[in-house]
Design a protein around this motif. Structure first.
Motif, PDB file in Angstrom:
ATOM      1  N   MET A  64       1.040  -1.303  -0.024  1.00 18.45           N
ATOM      2  CA  MET A  64       0.026  -0.099  -0.128  1.00 18.45           C
ATOM      3  C   MET A  64       0.873   1.326  -0.134  1.00 18.45           C
ATOM      4  O   MET A  64       0.648   2.189  -0.596  1.00 18.45           O
ATOM      5  N   ARG A  65       1.907   1.178   0.887  1.00 15.64           N
ATOM      6  CA  ARG A  65       2.735   2.448   0.953  1.00 15.64           C
ATOM      7  C   ARG A  65       3.392   2.669  -0.354  1.00 15.64           C
ATOM      8  O   ARG A  65       3.126   3.886  -0.882  1.00 15.64           O
ATOM      9  N   GLN A  66       3.959   1.653  -1.033  1.00  9.86           N
ATOM     10  CA  GLN A  66       4.516   2.078  -2.402  1.00  9.86           C
ATOM     11  C   GLN A  66       3.323   2.386  -3.438  1.00  9.86           C
ATOM     12  O   GLN A  66       3.886   3.540  -4.010  1.00  9.86           O
ATOM     13  N   GLN A  85      -6.527  13.677  -8.410  1.00  8.30           N
ATOM     14  CA  GLN A  85      -7.226  12.297  -8.276  1.00  8.30           C
ATOM     15  C   GLN A  85      -8.628  12.719  -7.648  1.00  8.30           C
ATOM     16  O   GLN A  85      -9.630  11.779  -7.679  1.00  8.30           O
ATOM     17  N   PHE A  86      -9.008  13.912  -7.379  1.00  6.13           N
ATOM     18  CA  PHE A  86     -10.361  14.455  -6.670  1.00  6.13           C
ATOM     19  C   PHE A  86     -11.215  14.841  -7.912  1.00  6.13           C
ATOM     20  O   PHE A  86     -10.848  15.288  -8.949  1.00  6.13           O
ATOM     21  N   GLY A  87     -12.529  14.678  -7.583  1.00  5.92           N
ATOM     22  CA  GLY A  87     -13.503  15.452  -8.332  1.00  5.92           C
ATOM     23  C   GLY A  87     -14.065  14.482  -9.568  1.00  5.92           C
ATOM     24  O   GLY A  87     -13.705  13.407  -9.699  1.00  5.92           O
ATOM     25  N   ILE A 126      -3.659  22.247  12.428  1.00  3.62           N
ATOM     26  CA  ILE A 126      -2.872  21.250  11.824  1.00  3.62           C
ATOM     27  C   ILE A 126      -3.817  20.381  11.017  1.00  3.62           C
ATOM     28  O   ILE A 126      -4.887  19.792  11.554  1.00  3.62           O
ATOM     29  N   GLU A 127      -3.642  19.938   9.662  1.00  8.74           N
ATOM     30  CA  GLU A 127      -4.519  18.992   9.196  1.00  8.74           C
ATOM     31  C   GLU A 127      -3.523  17.966   8.530  1.00  8.74           C
ATOM     32  O   GLU A 127      -2.498  18.348   7.717  1.00  8.74           O
ATOM     33  N   VAL A 128      -3.755  16.922   8.648  1.00  5.56           N
ATOM     34  CA  VAL A 128      -3.040  15.882   7.884  1.00  5.56           C
ATOM     35  C   VAL A 128      -3.836  15.245   6.728  1.00  5.56           C
ATOM     36  O   VAL A 128      -5.099  15.066   6.788  1.00  5.56           O
ATOM     37  N   PRO A 130      -4.339  17.013   3.324  1.00  2.73           N
ATOM     38  CA  PRO A 130      -5.684  17.843   3.060  1.00  2.73           C
ATOM     39  C   PRO A 130      -6.023  17.811   1.698  1.00  2.73           C
ATOM     40  O   PRO A 130      -6.775  18.672   1.240  1.00  2.73           O
ATOM     41  N   GLY A 131      -5.672  16.823   0.941  1.00  2.68           N
ATOM     42  CA  GLY A 131      -6.230  16.569  -0.577  1.00  2.68           C
ATOM     43  C   GLY A 131      -5.852  17.921  -1.177  1.00  2.68           C
ATOM     44  O   GLY A 131      -4.984  18.287  -1.582  1.00  2.68           O
ATOM     45  N   ARG A 132      -7.028  18.332  -1.793  1.00  4.38           N
ATOM     46  CA  ARG A 132      -6.849  19.558  -2.572  1.00  4.38           C
ATOM     47  C   ARG A 132      -6.780  21.036  -1.732  1.00  4.38           C
ATOM     48  O   ARG A 132      -6.779  22.037  -2.372  1.00  4.38           O
ATOM     49  N   GLU A 160       1.467  16.697   4.292  1.00  7.60           N
ATOM     50  CA  GLU A 160       1.117  16.115   2.811  1.00  7.60           C
ATOM     51  C   GLU A 160       2.252  15.626   2.171  1.00  7.60           C
ATOM     52  O   GLU A 160       3.204  16.017   2.339  1.00  7.60           O
ATOM     53  N   ALA A 161       1.855  14.319   1.842  1.00 10.36           N
ATOM     54  CA  ALA A 161       3.036  13.386   1.245  1.00 10.36           C
ATOM     55  C   ALA A 161       3.369  13.842  -0.287  1.00 10.36           C
ATOM     56  O   ALA A 161       4.328  13.672  -0.692  1.00 10.36           O
ATOM     57  N   SER A 162       2.250  14.374  -0.757  1.00  5.51           N
ATOM     58  CA  SER A 162       2.339  14.584  -2.277  1.00  5.51           C
ATOM     59  C   SER A 162       2.815  16.272  -2.616  1.00  5.51           C
ATOM     60  O   SER A 162       2.087  17.279  -2.362  1.00  5.51           O
ATOM     61  N   PRO A 163       4.041  16.381  -3.295  1.00  2.00           N
ATOM     62  CA  PRO A 163       4.103  17.646  -3.818  1.00  2.00           C
ATOM     63  C   PRO A 163       3.295  18.291  -4.702  1.00  2.00           C
ATOM     64  O   PRO A 163       3.118  19.632  -4.573  1.00  2.00           O
ATOM     65  N   HIS A 164       2.721  17.419  -5.493  1.00  2.00           N
ATOM     66  CA  HIS A 164       1.786  18.231  -6.221  1.00  2.00           C
ATOM     67  C   HIS A 164       0.437  18.662  -5.600  1.00  2.00           C
ATOM     68  O   HIS A 164      -0.215  19.877  -6.173  1.00  2.00           O
ATOM     69  N   LEU A 165      -0.015  17.710  -4.710  1.00  3.80           N
ATOM     70  CA  LEU A 165      -1.422  18.279  -4.190  1.00  3.80           C
ATOM     71  C   LEU A 165      -0.835  19.638  -3.133  1.00  3.80           C
ATOM     72  O   LEU A 165      -1.754  20.523  -2.965  1.00  3.80           O
ATOM     73  N   MET A 166       0.340  19.635  -2.621  1.00  5.37           N
ATOM     74  CA  MET A 166       0.816  20.642  -1.820  1.00  5.37           C
ATOM     75  C   MET A 166       0.801  21.978  -2.766  1.00  5.37           C
ATOM     76  O   MET A 166       0.327  23.055  -2.143  1.00  5.37           O
ATOM     77  N   CYS A 201       4.565  20.057   5.645  1.00  2.00           N
ATOM     78  CA  CYS A 201       5.593  19.132   6.096  1.00  2.00           C
ATOM     79  C   CYS A 201       5.123  17.822   5.652  1.00  2.00           C
ATOM     80  O   CYS A 201       3.908  17.463   5.287  1.00  2.00           O
ATOM     81  N   GLU A 202       6.190  16.715   5.586  1.00  2.00           N
ATOM     82  CA  GLU A 202       5.593  15.366   5.289  1.00  2.00           C
ATOM     83  C   GLU A 202       5.198  14.478   6.321  1.00  2.00           C
ATOM     84  O   GLU A 202       4.687  13.470   5.813  1.00  2.00           O
ATOM     85  N   ASP A 203       5.513  15.019   7.362  1.00  2.00           N
ATOM     86  CA  ASP A 203       5.038  13.924   8.474  1.00  2.00           C
ATOM     87  C   ASP A 203       4.853  14.787   9.715  1.00  2.00           C
ATOM     88  O   ASP A 203       5.275  16.017   9.935  1.00  2.00           O
ATOM     89  N   ALA A 219      -8.298  15.461  10.751  1.00  2.00           N
ATOM     90  CA  ALA A 219      -7.843  14.329   9.762  1.00  2.00           C
ATOM     91  C   ALA A 219      -9.046  13.705   9.070  1.00  2.00           C
ATOM     92  O   ALA A 219     -10.082  13.162   9.833  1.00  2.00           O
ATOM     93  N   HIS A 220      -9.530  14.343   7.790  1.00  2.00           N
ATOM     94  CA  HIS A 220     -10.639  13.785   7.152  1.00  2.00           C
ATOM     95  C   HIS A 220     -10.253  12.859   5.863  1.00  2.00           C
ATOM     96  O   HIS A 220      -9.288  13.160   4.984  1.00  2.00           O
ATOM     97  N   GLU A 221     -10.814  11.639   5.757  1.00  2.46           N
ATOM     98  CA  GLU A 221     -10.248  10.751   5.189  1.00  2.46           C
ATOM     99  C   GLU A 221      -8.591  10.584   4.675  1.00  2.46           C
ATOM    100  O   GLU A 221      -8.166  10.377   3.711  1.00  2.46           O
TER     101      GLU A 221
END
Ligand code: SAH
Length: 522
Positions: A64-66, A85-87, A126-128, A130-132, A160-166, A201-203, A219-221
Motif C-alpha cells: 500500500m505504501r509503495q 485524483q479528486f472530483g 494542523i491538518e493531515v 489535506p487533498g486539494r 502532505e506527502a504529495s508535492p503536487h497536492l501541496m 511538511c511530510e510528517d 484528519a478527514h479521509e
C-alpha cells in the motif's frame, strides 16, 4: 471545483466495490525468474515485482505504501498536473468537495472547542492529508469570521506527502503555488489569516510540539489511506523448525531453531502472479495475496498488542487488519493535546519494526509534558464503530471499484478505519485526553446544525441570483449536498462515515464536545 454529480461519491463507489480478498493458495518464499518480455501496467508495478523477486513477498502495508506514496509513481505522489485524483474528472469525491457546509461546520466545531477551553492564545491548526485543500479553505473562511479566535492562530501546518497536492493547496489557501523553503518543508502566507504562515511538511513529527501551544488537528479521509497489515488466524498452523522469518531486508533463520514462538496469526503477503490474469472488469491483476507460512516480524508482534485481537485468536480463519502507522499518528495527536505519560508510552505500533518508524523507543529525549492539556483532534473517516476491520482493502479508479492489485500507482487504495483501536491508543498514549465517539457523521453534522446552515445558504442563493436556471442549479446542489452527507440509508454517508474527537481531560470532569452530545460552553 465542487462536484455536482453527487452519485460520484468516493464512499459510495468504494463500498459498493468492497470485495473479499480472501487469500488464495500460495506459498511464501517462491521466486519468480524475471522475464524481460513481461509487460507491466506501470513502472511501479515492475519495480515492486523486482523488489519482491529479490527479497520475497511483502506485507500489504508495504504494498500500500509503495502504491500510494512511492516517489516513483505512487498514487498521491505521481505528477498529476493535468489530472488530479479528486472530483468528477478524477477518481473520487470527498465530503468537503460535495458541500462547503461540511468544512464550515468543522471550522465552527474548532471555535466551540476554543471557547470551551478558555480561549487559548497560541493556537496551531494542523491538518493531515489535506487533498486539494478544500476542507481547510472552508474551515479558514469560517474561522476568519470569529475575530478573536482568528487572532489567536499562530500558524497552520499541513501534513502532505504529495508535492503536487501541496501546490494545489497553496494555490487555494495562499493564492500562489510559489512556496518558500522553510526549516520544516515549505511555507506561504495564508490568504484568510494574513498574519499566519501555512507551513507544509511530510510528517506530523516535524510539526513543533510546545508545552504552551494549543493544537487543533483535523484528519478527514486520512486514516483510510494509511497502510494496513493483514493477519489470518490459521488454526492448523505447522511452522517447520527450520522456517525463516521474513524481514524487510530478506529472510533470516531464527536463532533458537525449533523454538519458534507459538503463533497462529499469519500475515497475508503480496507477490506477483506468475502471469497476469484479467479480472471481471478486464484489468489484469498483477499481484495477489498469499498466506505467509513463516512468521513475519509483524505477525509475531502486532496481533498481541490488544485484547481485541487476542479475543479472536481461537476463531479459525478470522482476519484482522492493523495499521501501525495510524496508531503512531493518533498517539502523536493525543500527546500533543494531553502530554505524554511520564513513562514513555509504547503505542501498539510496529515503531521499531517498520521502515516507516515514527519515534525511536530508546529516544533519549524526555517525554513531552503539558501542565495544562489543551487542543483537540477531529477525525472523520469511514469504518466500523467497534469491530475490527477485515477484508476491507479496496481499489478505486475513475469512480469505479477495481482490484487493489491492478495498475499500482494509478489506483487509489484504502481500507476501513479501526476507530476503537484509535481510541484505545489515544487513551493509552496520554493521561491528559479523553475520546468522544465515534458517532455517525449524520449525528455529528446534524447536531452541528447542517440543516440550518444549508437553509441559510439556500435563502441567500435565492436572493442573490438573477438567472432562474442558475439559481435552481445552486439550490439543488446545496440541498442535495447536505442531505447526502447525512443520509442514513444502508450505504449512506451519514451512517458509514464516523466522527471521533480527542479533547483534553482535566480534573476528573468529563465535558462532551458539541457534535458529540454536548452544548456550546465558554
Ligand atoms: N482530506 C482530503 C483528502 C483525502 S485523500 C479530503 O477529504 O478531500 C488523502 C490525503 O492524504 C491526500 O492529500 C494524500 O496525498 C495524503 N496522504 C496519503 N498518505 C499520506 C502520508 N503517508 N503522509 C501524508 N499525507 C498522506
Amino acid at each position: 471545483m465542487r462536484a455536482n454529480s453527487l452519485d460520484l461519491l468516493r464512499y459510495a463507489v468504494r463500498r459498493v466495490g468492497t470485495r473479499s480478498i480472501g487469500p488464495r493458495s500460495g506459498q511464501c518464499g517462491l521466486r519468480w525468474s524475471s522475464s524481460e518480455t513481461r509487460q507491466w501496467s506501470t513502472p511501479l508495478a515492475k519495480q515492486l515485482a523486482e523488489v519482491i523477486n529479490t527479497t520475497g513477498p511483502v506485507s500489504v502495508a508495504a504494498y500500500m505504501r509503495q502504491c500510494l506514496t512511492s516517489p516513483d509513481g505512487g498514487y498521491y505522489t505521481r505528477n498529476t498536473t493535468d489530472h488530479d485524483q479528486f472530483g468528477v474528472k478524477g477518481d473520487f469525491v470527498t465530503s468537503p468537495e460535495i458541500s462547503q457546509v461540511f468544512g464550515e461546520l468543522v471550522g465552527i466545531w474548532l471555535y466551540t472547542e476554543w471557547l470551551a477551553q478558555g480561549q487559548k492564545k497560541k493556537v496551531q491548526i494542523i491538518e493531515v492529508g489535506p487533498g486539494r485543500g478544500t476542507l481547510m479553505n472552508d474551515v479558514l473562511r469560517a474561522i476568519s469570521t470569529f475575530k478573536h479566535f482568528a487572532m489567536s492562530v499562530e500558524a497552520i501546518y499541513l501534513v502532505e506527502a504529495s508535492p503536487h497536492l501541496m501546490k494545489q493547496q497553496a494555490k487555494l489557501l495562499c493564492g500562489t503555488d510559489e512556496l518558500e523553503t522553510h526549516d520544516l518543508g515549505w511555507k506561504s502566507t495564508c490568504k484568510y489569516l494574513p498574519r499566519c504562515n501555512i507551513i507544509w511538511c511530510e510528517d506530523i513529527r516535524f510539526v513543533p510540539k510546545e508545552e504552551t501551544s494549543t493544537p487543533f488537528i483535523l484528519a478527514h479521509e486520512f486514516f483510510d489511506a494509511l497502510p494496513i497489515h493483514v493477519f489470518q488466524n490459521t488454526a492448523s498452523s505447522t511452522i517447520p523448525a527450520s522456517s525463516t522469518i521474513l524481514t524487510p531486508t530478506g529472510p533470516i533463520i531464527p536463532k533458537h531453531g525449533p523454538q519458534v514462538p507459538k503463533n497462529h496469526w499469519h500475515e497475508l503477503v503480496v507477490s506477483p502472479v506468475q502471469s497476469s490474469s484479467s479480472t471481471q472488469k478486464g484489468d489484469p491483476e498483477e499481484f495477489h495475496l498469499t498466506v505467509s507460512k513463516s512468521p513475519t516480524p509483524h505477525s509475531l508482534y502486532l496481533p498481541q498488542t490488544s485484547e481485541r485481537y487476542k479475543a479472536l485468536s481461537k476463531i479459525e480463519n478470522a482476519i484482522i487488519e492493523i495499521s501501525p502507522e495510524s496508531l503512531s499518528y493518533i498517539s502523536d495527536f493525543a500527546i500533543r493535546i494531553g502530554g505524554a505519560n511520564s513513562a514513555p508510552t509504547t503505542p501498539p505500533s510496529s515503531q521499531s519494526l517498520s521502515s516507516t518508524s515514527q519515534v525511536s523507543r530508546s529516544s533519549p529525549t524526555p517525554p513531552f509534558q503539558k501542565a495544562t492539556p489543551s487542543g483537540a483532534a477531529l477525525i472523520l473517516d469511514y469504518g466500523p464503530a467497534t469491530t475490527i476491520p477485515a477484508n476491507t482493502l479496496r481499489g478505486i479508479r475513475a469512480h469505479r471499484p477495481v482490484s487493489p492489485f491492478t495498475s499500482p500507482g494509478l489506483v487509489d487504495l484504502s481500507a476501513d478505519v479501526d476507530f476503537l483501536a484509535l481510541a484505545e491508543t489515544a487513551l493509552s498514549s496520554s493521561p491528559g485526553v479523553e475520546v468522544h465517539g465515534p458517532v455517525e457523521q449524520a449525528f455529528f453534522l446534524s447536531t452541528m446544525g447542517i440543516e440550518e446552515r444549508a437553509e441559510k445558504l439556500v435563502r441567500k442563493a435565492k436572493l442573490g441570483k438573477d438567472v432562474v436556471a442558475d439559481m435552481d442549479d445552486t439550490v439543488k446542489r446545496l440541498e442535495g449536498g447536505w442531505k447526502r452527507l447525512v443520509d442514513r440509508g444502508p450505504t449512506g454517508m451519514g451512517r458509514i462515515y464516523k466522527a471521533m474527537a480527542i479533547v483534553p481531560y482535566r480534573d476528573g470532569v468529563v465535558r462532551r464536545p458539541v457534535g458529540f452530545g454536548g452544548d456550546v460552553v465558554g
